[in-house]
Design a protein around this motif. Structure first.
Motif, PDB file in Angstrom:
ATOM      1  N   GLU A 117      23.685  41.164  51.211  1.00 40.86           N
ATOM      2  CA  GLU A 117      23.904  40.146  52.239  1.00 40.86           C
ATOM      3  C   GLU A 117      25.377  39.743  52.244  1.00 40.86           C
ATOM      4  O   GLU A 117      25.985  39.530  51.195  1.00 40.86           O
ATOM      5  CB  GLU A 117      23.023  38.937  51.957  1.00 40.86           C
ATOM      6  N   ARG A 118      25.951  39.648  53.430  1.00 42.68           N
ATOM      7  CA  ARG A 118      27.371  39.305  53.545  1.00 42.68           C
ATOM      8  C   ARG A 118      27.630  37.902  52.990  1.00 42.68           C
ATOM      9  O   ARG A 118      26.904  36.963  53.272  1.00 42.68           O
ATOM     10  CB  ARG A 118      27.817  39.429  54.994  1.00 42.68           C
ATOM     11  N   GLY A 119      28.660  37.797  52.159  1.00 39.75           N
ATOM     12  CA  GLY A 119      29.002  36.532  51.546  1.00 39.75           C
ATOM     13  C   GLY A 119      28.232  36.211  50.284  1.00 39.75           C
ATOM     14  O   GLY A 119      28.434  35.148  49.688  1.00 39.75           O
ATOM     15  N   SER A 120      27.375  37.131  49.839  1.00 34.61           N
ATOM     16  CA  SER A 120      26.505  36.812  48.708  1.00 34.61           C
ATOM     17  C   SER A 120      27.021  37.219  47.331  1.00 34.61           C
ATOM     18  O   SER A 120      26.509  36.704  46.327  1.00 34.61           O
ATOM     19  CB  SER A 120      25.124  37.442  48.918  1.00 34.61           C
ATOM     20  N   PRO A 121      27.986  38.159  47.195  1.00 34.27           N
ATOM     21  CA  PRO A 121      28.393  38.560  45.842  1.00 34.27           C
ATOM     22  C   PRO A 121      28.803  37.373  44.970  1.00 34.27           C
ATOM     23  O   PRO A 121      29.544  36.482  45.409  1.00 34.27           O
ATOM     24  CB  PRO A 121      29.573  39.511  46.092  1.00 34.27           C
ATOM     25  N   LEU A 122      28.338  37.390  43.728  1.00 32.89           N
ATOM     26  CA  LEU A 122      28.567  36.296  42.799  1.00 32.89           C
ATOM     27  C   LEU A 122      29.524  36.681  41.666  1.00 32.89           C
ATOM     28  O   LEU A 122      29.776  35.871  40.767  1.00 32.89           O
ATOM     29  CB  LEU A 122      27.233  35.853  42.185  1.00 32.89           C
ATOM     30  N   VAL A 123      30.031  37.909  41.696  1.00 31.84           N
ATOM     31  CA  VAL A 123      30.875  38.413  40.613  1.00 31.84           C
ATOM     32  C   VAL A 123      32.204  38.884  41.171  1.00 31.84           C
ATOM     33  O   VAL A 123      32.368  39.041  42.389  1.00 31.84           O
ATOM     34  CB  VAL A 123      30.178  39.558  39.854  1.00 31.84           C
ATOM     35  N   SER A 124      33.154  39.150  40.285  1.00 31.42           N
ATOM     36  CA  SER A 124      34.476  39.622  40.688  1.00 31.42           C
ATOM     37  C   SER A 124      34.887  40.795  39.814  1.00 31.42           C
ATOM     38  O   SER A 124      34.343  41.002  38.713  1.00 31.42           O
ATOM     39  CB  SER A 124      35.500  38.497  40.581  1.00 31.42           C
ATOM     40  N   VAL A 125      35.857  41.565  40.279  1.00 32.78           N
ATOM     41  CA  VAL A 125      36.321  42.742  39.553  1.00 32.78           C
ATOM     42  C   VAL A 125      36.875  42.325  38.194  1.00 32.78           C
ATOM     43  O   VAL A 125      37.623  41.357  38.069  1.00 32.78           O
ATOM     44  CB  VAL A 125      37.387  43.483  40.364  1.00 32.78           C
ATOM     45  N   GLY A 126      36.481  43.067  37.167  1.00 39.47           N
ATOM     46  CA  GLY A 126      36.909  42.778  35.809  1.00 39.47           C
ATOM     47  C   GLY A 126      35.971  41.865  35.054  1.00 39.47           C
ATOM     48  O   GLY A 126      36.111  41.707  33.828  1.00 39.47           O
ATOM     49  N   GLN A 127      35.015  41.272  35.743  1.00 39.94           N
ATOM     50  CA  GLN A 127      34.089  40.351  35.078  1.00 39.94           C
ATOM     51  C   GLN A 127      33.091  41.111  34.224  1.00 39.94           C
ATOM     52  O   GLN A 127      32.525  42.119  34.637  1.00 39.94           O
ATOM     53  CB  GLN A 127      33.342  39.508  36.115  1.00 39.94           C
ATOM     54  N   ARG A 128      32.877  40.633  33.019  1.00 38.10           N
ATOM     55  CA  ARG A 128      31.864  41.185  32.139  1.00 38.10           C
ATOM     56  C   ARG A 128      30.511  40.647  32.565  1.00 38.10           C
ATOM     57  O   ARG A 128      30.339  39.435  32.740  1.00 38.10           O
ATOM     58  CB  ARG A 128      32.167  40.774  30.703  1.00 38.10           C
ATOM     59  N   VAL A 129      29.543  41.536  32.781  1.00 34.80           N
ATOM     60  CA  VAL A 129      28.197  41.114  33.144  1.00 34.80           C
ATOM     61  C   VAL A 129      27.223  41.674  32.125  1.00 34.80           C
ATOM     62  O   VAL A 129      27.539  42.575  31.347  1.00 34.80           O
ATOM     63  CB  VAL A 129      27.813  41.584  34.567  1.00 34.80           C
ATOM     64  N   PHE A 130      26.025  41.147  32.167  1.00 35.51           N
ATOM     65  CA  PHE A 130      25.019  41.540  31.203  1.00 35.51           C
ATOM     66  C   PHE A 130      23.718  41.837  31.937  1.00 35.51           C
ATOM     67  O   PHE A 130      23.574  41.553  33.122  1.00 35.51           O
ATOM     68  CB  PHE A 130      24.844  40.424  30.169  1.00 35.51           C
ATOM     69  N   ARG A 131      22.823  42.461  31.228  1.00 32.98           N
ATOM     70  CA  ARG A 131      21.523  42.745  31.825  1.00 32.98           C
ATOM     71  C   ARG A 131      20.958  41.473  32.441  1.00 32.98           C
ATOM     72  O   ARG A 131      20.894  40.439  31.779  1.00 32.98           O
ATOM     73  CB  ARG A 131      20.571  43.289  30.750  1.00 32.98           C
ATOM     74  N   TRP A 132      20.615  41.571  33.736  1.00 36.95           N
ATOM     75  CA  TRP A 132      20.033  40.478  34.520  1.00 36.95           C
ATOM     76  C   TRP A 132      21.045  39.434  34.978  1.00 36.95           C
ATOM     77  O   TRP A 132      20.661  38.383  35.483  1.00 36.95           O
ATOM     78  CB  TRP A 132      18.883  39.806  33.772  1.00 36.95           C
ATOM     79  N   THR A 133      22.346  39.688  34.839  1.00 32.26           N
ATOM     80  CA  THR A 133      23.321  38.785  35.451  1.00 32.26           C
ATOM     81  C   THR A 133      23.169  38.845  36.969  1.00 32.26           C
ATOM     82  O   THR A 133      23.162  39.941  37.545  1.00 32.26           O
ATOM     83  CB  THR A 133      24.757  39.188  35.080  1.00 32.26           C
ATOM     84  N   PRO A 134      23.043  37.722  37.670  1.00 29.01           N
ATOM     85  CA  PRO A 134      22.963  37.753  39.144  1.00 29.01           C
ATOM     86  C   PRO A 134      24.245  38.313  39.749  1.00 29.01           C
ATOM     87  O   PRO A 134      25.348  37.892  39.402  1.00 29.01           O
ATOM     88  CB  PRO A 134      22.762  36.284  39.516  1.00 29.01           C
TER      89      PRO A 134
END
Length: 359
Positions: free
Chosen positions: A134-151
């Motif tokens: 969905e447009r406008g929905s990303p919650l993360v940014s480049v370089g961000q460390r995420v984990f299993r089940w991170t939204p």
């Protein structure tokens, strides 16, 4: 997994094409022309199982798979290099990372190709791509460390989605190694469809109890009430109970990571870290000093964007040979001001729910 899916995958002589959308739980299919030769590599179920990655499901509830990857068993069409997942509601359902990793791209191709997308790099050269968000929905940014089940964002119908209807909104999940069209394309159905759903209840938070030892000049933390009571009963002259330090989770909750625990008989103290790299380094370099005891409990990583959380500061004392952890900003600042020659501030170690912290 069906009997057919347990065999080595191969290109099929004919494909079926998905016509229209997955609506009301039904698929409309028709026969297609013979498939072209694959330009990428496909792998066996055994090779999928051998990947050194812990997988999670990309939604909080189970979805319906439409077209899968061309070259693997199941419904697909020529050149399709991902799996389409339909969930309710079709638009706006939160998409979760399928494994630990680092965000390498967040973009928007407009009304063509991928639409709004997120790409996450995992271990072993494997990456996952989440398309048509969905447009406008990303919650993360480049370089961000995420984990299993991170939204990561929400489902939508951006990019090359035809027909562009709400009923046809879906997640296109692709899992690759190497170049986009000439490397390895993994089958999401074999990797994530048997993976666990996230634990989402915030009521899973439990107190983490804190002790202080004047004899050893160190603290001890546990989320186990039984361990707390055992220490208070057996060693009241060594360990003084100080109360609840903060709250954490005894099971993995969306966005949390394990907090690993070590014990040193030499230093009479514990050490805690969320870093798997630091854990492995300590085990390799000082096996005669630090004994690994496993996961203490689950916390949010230091760079988490989870709301209503605070950081836990970490200190090291070269003289006492102990670490000290506090979620209280007031206590952190007091230690830095009063005992800079005893406790060296090492920065933020992880995050915990803010409702459990008293400053």
């Amino acid at each position: 997994m069906s009997t057919d899916e347990s065999k080595t995958p191969r290109a099929l002589s004919r494909r079926t094409v998905l016509l229209g959308s997955v609506a009301a739980g039904s698929l409309v299919l028709a026969s297609a022309a013979p498939a072209r030769a694959l330009t990428y590599t496909v792998k066996t179920p055994a090779e999928h199982a051998a990947l050194p990655i812990v997988w999670g499901y990309p939604f909080a509830s189970r979805a319906t798979r439409g077209s899968g990857v061309d070259g693997y068993p199941g419904q697909t069409y020529s050149g399709h290099i991902g799996a389409d997942y339909y969930v309710n509601p079709r638009v706006g359902t939160t998409i979760l990372a399928v494994a630990d990793g680092t965000v390498t791209a967040v973009g928007d191709d407009g009304d063509v190709s991928r639409g709004v997308f997120v790409i996450v790099q995992h271990a072993a050269g494997v990456r996952s791509e989440y398309l048509h968000m969905e447009r406008g929905s990303p919650l993360v940014s480049v370089g961000q460390r995420v984990f299993r089940w991170t939204p990561l964002g929400r489902t939508g119908n951006t990019g090359d989605v035809r027909p562009r209807t709400e009923a046809n909104a879906h997640l296109h999940l692709a899992i690759f190694s190497g170049p986009h069209r000439t490397g390895t394309v993994w089958n999401p159905a074999w990797l994530i469809e048997g993976a666990p759903l996230p634990v989402t209840s915030p009521t899973a938070a439990t107190p983490v109890y804190r002790f202080w030892s004047a004899r050893y000049q160190g603290h001890f933390y546990t989320a186990s009430a039984a361990e707390r009571d055992g220490i208070a009963a057996r060693w009241p002259d060594i360990w003084s109970y100080e109360g609840t330090a903060y709250r954490a989770f005894t099971t993995e909750v969306v966005g949390t990571v394990p907090l690993f625990r070590f014990w040193s008989a030499q230093y009479n103290g514990h050490f805690y870290t969320t870093s798997a790299g630091e854990r492995d380094s300590v085990m390799a370099r000082w096996p005669d000093v630090w004994s690994y005891e496993g996961t203490a409990f689950f916390v949010y990583p230091a760079d988490s964007s989870a709301p209503d959380t605070v950081t836990v500061a970490r200190f090291w004392s070269p003289s006492a040979r102990h670490h000290f952890y506090t979620a209280s900003a007031q206590e952190r600042d007091g230690v830095i001001a009063r005992w800079p020659d005893i406790w060296q501030y090492e920065g933020d170690s992880f995050r915990v729910p803010s409702a459990s912290v008293e400053n």
